[in-house]
Write a protein that holds these residues in place. Structure first.
Motif, PDB file in Angstrom:
ATOM      1  N   LYS A  48       0.825  -1.209   0.000  1.00  0.00           N
ATOM      2  CA  LYS A  48       0.000   0.000   0.000  1.00  0.00           C
ATOM      3  C   LYS A  48       0.857   1.255   0.000  1.00  0.00           C
ATOM      4  O   LYS A  48       0.488   2.271  -0.576  1.00  0.00           O
ATOM      5  N   LYS A  49       2.022   1.176   0.642  1.00  0.00           N
ATOM      6  CA  LYS A  49       2.869   2.356   0.763  1.00  0.00           C
ATOM      7  C   LYS A  49       3.594   2.670  -0.543  1.00  0.00           C
ATOM      8  O   LYS A  49       3.743   3.832  -0.914  1.00  0.00           O
ATOM      9  N   TYR A  50       4.073   1.650  -1.230  1.00  0.00           N
ATOM     10  CA  TYR A  50       4.849   1.850  -2.449  1.00  0.00           C
ATOM     11  C   TYR A  50       4.095   1.318  -3.659  1.00  0.00           C
ATOM     12  O   TYR A  50       3.406   0.298  -3.579  1.00  0.00           O
ATOM     13  N   ASN A  51       4.228   2.010  -4.755  1.00  0.00           N
ATOM     14  CA  ASN A  51       3.685   1.471  -6.008  1.00  0.00           C
ATOM     15  C   ASN A  51       4.632   1.818  -7.144  1.00  0.00           C
ATOM     16  O   ASN A  51       5.308   2.858  -7.118  1.00  0.00           O
ATOM     17  N   TYR A  52       4.682   0.924  -8.119  1.00  0.00           N
ATOM     18  CA  TYR A  52       5.682   1.019  -9.188  1.00  0.00           C
ATOM     19  C   TYR A  52       5.029   0.897 -10.558  1.00  0.00           C
ATOM     20  O   TYR A  52       3.891   0.414 -10.679  1.00  0.00           O
ATOM     21  N   PRO A  53       5.740   1.328 -11.620  1.00  0.00           N
ATOM     22  CA  PRO A  53       5.204   1.156 -12.979  1.00  0.00           C
ATOM     23  C   PRO A  53       4.975  -0.308 -13.311  1.00  0.00           C
ATOM     24  O   PRO A  53       5.394  -1.211 -12.566  1.00  0.00           O
ATOM     25  N   ASN A  54       4.325  -0.567 -14.447  1.00  0.00           N
ATOM     26  CA  ASN A  54       4.069  -1.937 -14.896  1.00  0.00           C
ATOM     27  C   ASN A  54       5.333  -2.773 -14.802  1.00  0.00           C
ATOM     28  O   ASN A  54       6.425  -2.310 -15.134  1.00  0.00           O
ATOM     29  N   LYS A  55       5.159  -4.018 -14.374  1.00  0.00           N
ATOM     30  CA  LYS A  55       6.321  -4.843 -14.033  1.00  0.00           C
ATOM     31  C   LYS A  55       6.680  -5.835 -15.138  1.00  0.00           C
ATOM     32  O   LYS A  55       5.825  -6.542 -15.669  1.00  0.00           O
TER      33      LYS A  55
ATOM     34  N   ARG B  61      13.353  -1.503 -26.236  1.00  0.00           N
ATOM     35  CA  ARG B  61      12.285  -1.008 -27.112  1.00  0.00           C
ATOM     36  C   ARG B  61      11.049  -1.916 -26.994  1.00  0.00           C
ATOM     37  O   ARG B  61       9.917  -1.432 -26.914  1.00  0.00           O
ATOM     38  N   ARG B  62      11.276  -3.209 -26.974  1.00  0.00           N
ATOM     39  CA  ARG B  62      10.166  -4.166 -26.851  1.00  0.00           C
ATOM     40  C   ARG B  62       9.424  -3.970 -25.533  1.00  0.00           C
ATOM     41  O   ARG B  62       8.196  -3.970 -25.480  1.00  0.00           O
ATOM     42  N   TYR B  63      10.186  -3.779 -24.441  1.00  0.00           N
ATOM     43  CA  TYR B  63       9.557  -3.602 -23.132  1.00  0.00           C
ATOM     44  C   TYR B  63       8.767  -2.289 -23.075  1.00  0.00           C
ATOM     45  O   TYR B  63       7.653  -2.243 -22.538  1.00  0.00           O
ATOM     46  N   PHE B  64       9.348  -1.214 -23.607  1.00  0.00           N
ATOM     47  CA  PHE B  64       8.636   0.078 -23.609  1.00  0.00           C
ATOM     48  C   PHE B  64       7.362  -0.003 -24.442  1.00  0.00           C
ATOM     49  O   PHE B  64       6.320   0.539 -24.060  1.00  0.00           O
ATOM     50  N   ASP B  65       7.432  -0.674 -25.587  1.00  0.00           N
ATOM     51  CA  ASP B  65       6.246  -0.820 -26.426  1.00  0.00           C
ATOM     52  C   ASP B  65       5.138  -1.580 -25.689  1.00  0.00           C
ATOM     53  O   ASP B  65       3.951  -1.292 -25.866  1.00  0.00           O
ATOM     54  N   LYS B  66       5.550  -2.514 -24.845  1.00  0.00           N
ATOM     55  CA  LYS B  66       4.568  -3.329 -24.124  1.00  0.00           C
ATOM     56  C   LYS B  66       4.038  -2.634 -22.873  1.00  0.00           C
ATOM     57  O   LYS B  66       2.825  -2.649 -22.607  1.00  0.00           O
ATOM     58  N   PHE B  67       4.942  -2.005 -22.099  1.00  0.00           N
ATOM     59  CA  PHE B  67       4.564  -1.517 -20.766  1.00  0.00           C
ATOM     60  C   PHE B  67       4.334  -0.007 -20.685  1.00  0.00           C
ATOM     61  O   PHE B  67       3.776   0.477 -19.717  1.00  0.00           O
ATOM     62  N   GLY B  68       4.812   0.750 -21.658  1.00  0.00           N
ATOM     63  CA  GLY B  68       4.684   2.204 -21.592  1.00  0.00           C
ATOM     64  C   GLY B  68       6.020   2.878 -21.348  1.00  0.00           C
ATOM     65  O   GLY B  68       7.083   2.245 -21.416  1.00  0.00           O
ATOM     66  N   ASP B  69       6.005   4.172 -21.020  1.00  0.00           N
ATOM     67  CA  ASP B  69       7.231   4.965 -20.937  1.00  0.00           C
ATOM     68  C   ASP B  69       8.087   4.658 -19.719  1.00  0.00           C
ATOM     69  O   ASP B  69       9.230   5.123 -19.639  1.00  0.00           O
ATOM     70  N   SER B  70       7.568   3.936 -18.766  1.00  0.00           N
ATOM     71  CA  SER B  70       8.361   3.460 -17.629  1.00  0.00           C
ATOM     72  C   SER B  70       7.887   2.059 -17.279  1.00  0.00           C
ATOM     73  O   SER B  70       6.690   1.763 -17.344  1.00  0.00           O
TER      74      SER B  70
ATOM     75  N   LYS C 122      11.059  -6.266 -10.202  1.00  0.00           N
ATOM     76  CA  LYS C 122      11.239  -6.509  -8.771  1.00  0.00           C
ATOM     77  C   LYS C 122      12.317  -7.568  -8.582  1.00  0.00           C
ATOM     78  O   LYS C 122      12.252  -8.652  -9.158  1.00  0.00           O
ATOM     79  N   ILE C 123      13.318  -7.226  -7.772  1.00  0.00           N
ATOM     80  CA  ILE C 123      14.435  -8.132  -7.500  1.00  0.00           C
ATOM     81  C   ILE C 123      14.297  -8.631  -6.068  1.00  0.00           C
ATOM     82  O   ILE C 123      14.365  -7.848  -5.118  1.00  0.00           O
TER      83      ILE C 123
ATOM     84  N   ILE D  72      13.668   0.583 -11.994  1.00  0.00           N
ATOM     85  CA  ILE D  72      12.772   1.252 -12.938  1.00  0.00           C
ATOM     86  C   ILE D  72      13.592   1.658 -14.156  1.00  0.00           C
ATOM     87  O   ILE D  72      14.691   2.206 -14.018  1.00  0.00           O
ATOM     88  N   LEU D  73      13.088   1.371 -15.345  1.00  0.00           N
ATOM     89  CA  LEU D  73      13.694   1.879 -16.574  1.00  0.00           C
ATOM     90  C   LEU D  73      12.672   2.789 -17.244  1.00  0.00           C
ATOM     91  O   LEU D  73      11.486   2.444 -17.348  1.00  0.00           O
ATOM     92  N   SER D  74      13.124   3.964 -17.675  1.00  0.00           N
ATOM     93  CA  SER D  74      12.186   4.966 -18.167  1.00  0.00           C
ATOM     94  C   SER D  74      12.707   5.681 -19.412  1.00  0.00           C
ATOM     95  O   SER D  74      13.916   5.821 -19.607  1.00  0.00           O
ATOM     96  N   ARG D  75      11.751   6.137 -20.240  1.00  0.00           N
ATOM     97  CA  ARG D  75      12.049   7.064 -21.343  1.00  0.00           C
ATOM     98  C   ARG D  75      11.144   8.297 -21.209  1.00  0.00           C
ATOM     99  O   ARG D  75      10.862   8.974 -22.185  1.00  0.00           O
ATOM    100  N   ASP D  76      10.734   8.567 -19.993  1.00  0.00           N
ATOM    101  CA  ASP D  76       9.818   9.663 -19.671  1.00  0.00           C
ATOM    102  C   ASP D  76      10.627  10.909 -19.323  1.00  0.00           C
ATOM    103  O   ASP D  76      11.459  10.884 -18.412  1.00  0.00           O
ATOM    104  N   ASN D  77      10.380  12.005 -20.013  1.00  0.00           N
ATOM    105  CA  ASN D  77      11.131  13.235 -19.766  1.00  0.00           C
ATOM    106  C   ASN D  77      10.894  13.769 -18.359  1.00  0.00           C
ATOM    107  O   ASN D  77      11.787  14.363 -17.754  1.00  0.00           O
TER     108      ASN D  77
END
Length: 419
Positions: free
Chosen positions: A5-12, A34-43, A47-48, A55-60
């Motif tokens: 509940k405390k933490y939330n992350y982009p699509n995994k 590129r494949r992951y961004f196309d599937k999940f969005g800009d971020s 989980k390790i 987190i990997l992102s292409r969001d400005n």
């Protein structure tokens, strides 16, 4: 409050998928990203274990936040800096916090534009010498040529004439060997035990020590010399800390010189290689550069003044670095819990920003895969610069960006005049 509940992350992205793709990612991560961004969005996130996240992102918004707006909460990741510092020591690229700020303030004046202007003639002669040996009307493997050129420009800007070809070649060999191994270590952290067991870590640490010894010998010879030199080594030897008035220790100077070699060599070679490749595919752009050079040379013989007038050549280089950023990814790790682009993230989350993908994100760029230098001219340039990170951003933006631009503009100008 529970962690979910405390933490939330982009699509995994599942850890299973990540491990299956790991060897392919090591060889070339870009198609996978590129494949992951196309599937999940800009971020997207991974989980390790039970509580670690990447987190990997292409969001400005993410890039601006971690590099500029809240940069104090985002340090270079331990994951990367630990690997780098094993071989490169504690220089600007690998340290954080107060010590980084102290070093940055000490070294920054050596890269002031007036200081860079003093190095231009030496830089120009080195570039001419490197390009004179090229055969016209002959196909060449471009990257080795640009790599040798960029390395020699850095070396002779650092050491002017006070280094033998043998030592220069040995430094280049060691740097490339260590860099190639670093990439393996960073991209395959789960194989760290194997690299250690097989002696690969020890081998590359010994190479790094050999490099230290070569650089120390050069510094010792310089310190015992009474000759005048106009190079970066001289500028760095003359720097003094504001609080103590003391110079850098020899060991710290060696670490900073190694960083300058790493930062100023391969990244510039990459940028030049892709710029020349793109020019080869666009003869109309070559002609525009040539027209600009002819016009500028008719106005002034002063190389610095010529560089300052290369508006279109600069736009071409910027567009080449947009499509193929010389440092294509960066990372940070948050010191404290934070809210990033609407996600509540736990401290020590590893955040990677892919400049390669951000520079091609259709959210920010029209026809993002098209080579169009006009993006960096006139009013359009102001818009483009908001989403452009060839040298990073914020306080940790590359200290040698001005040096690199001078070098690349001169190289492109000489190549265009030859063809």
């Amino acid at each position: 409050m529970s962690e979910n509940k405390k933490y939330n992350y982009p699509n995994k992205l599942s850890i299973g998928r990540f491990l299956i793709d790991a060897e392919g990612v090591r060889r070339n991560p870009i198609p996978y990203h590129r494949r992951y961004f196309d599937k999940f969005g800009d971020s997207f996130s991974i989980k390790i274990g039970f509580s670690k996240y990447i987190i990997l992102s292409r969001d400005n918004e993410v890039a601006q936040y971690i590099l500029q707006k809240n940069h104090k909460n985002y340090h270079k990741s331990k994951f990367q800096s630990v690997y780098l510092s094993k071989y490169l020591g504690n220089g600007l690229l690998t340290v954080d916090g107060d010590f980084w700020l102290k070093q940055r303030r000490l070294i920054q004046p050596a890269f002031h534009r007036q200081k860079m202007n003093q190095l231009v003639e030496n830089m120009n002669q080195t570039i001419i010498s490197e390009l004179d040996g090229l055969m016209e009307e002959k196909t060449i493997d471009l990257f080795p040529v640009m790599s040798q050129l960029a390395f020699n420009v850095v070396a002779k800007s650092l050491f002017e004439l006070s280094i033998s070809e043998e030592k220069l070649n040995r430094i280049k060999f060691i740097i490339e060997e260590v860099q190639n191994f670093l990439i393996k270590e960073i991209r395959l952290p789960h194989k760290a035990w194997w690299f250690s067991l097989t002696g690969q870590v020890k081998k590359h640490q010994q190479l790094a020590l050999e490099n230290n010894a070569i650089i120390k010998e050069i510094i010792d010879i310089r310190n015992s010399s009474h000759e005048e030199f106009n190079d970066l080594l001289n500028m760095l030897l003359e720097t003094r800390y504001e609080d103590t008035g003391e110079p850098m220790s020899i060991s710290q100077l060696i670490d900073e010189i190694k960083i300058l070699f790493i930062a100023g060599h391969e990244t510039t070679a990459n940028a030049l290689t892709f710029a020349v490749y793109l020019l080869g595919r666009h003869p109309e752009v070559q002609q525009k550069i040539l027209n600009e050079i002819i016009e500028i040379e008719s106005q002034t013989d002063n190389i610095v003044e010529q560089l300052q007038k290369m508006t279109y050549t600069n736009a071409v280089l910027n567009e080449a670095m947009r499509l193929y950023p010389p440092a294509w990814i960066t990372d940070r790790q948050n010191v404290e819990d934070d809210t990033l682009a609407g996600f509540n993230i736990k401290k020590e989350t590893l955040i990677g920003v892919s400049f390669y993908e951000l520079h091609r994100n259709p959210k920010y760029w029209e026809n993002p895969d098209k080579f169009d230098p006009e993006r960096f001219l006139g009013d359009q340039k102001k818009i483009s610069m908001q989403y452009f990170y060839p040298f990073g951003a914020g306080p940790r933006m590359c200290i040698g960006s001005g040096f690199a631009i001078y070098e690349m503009c001169l190289t492109i100008a000489h190549i265009i005049k030859k063809i």
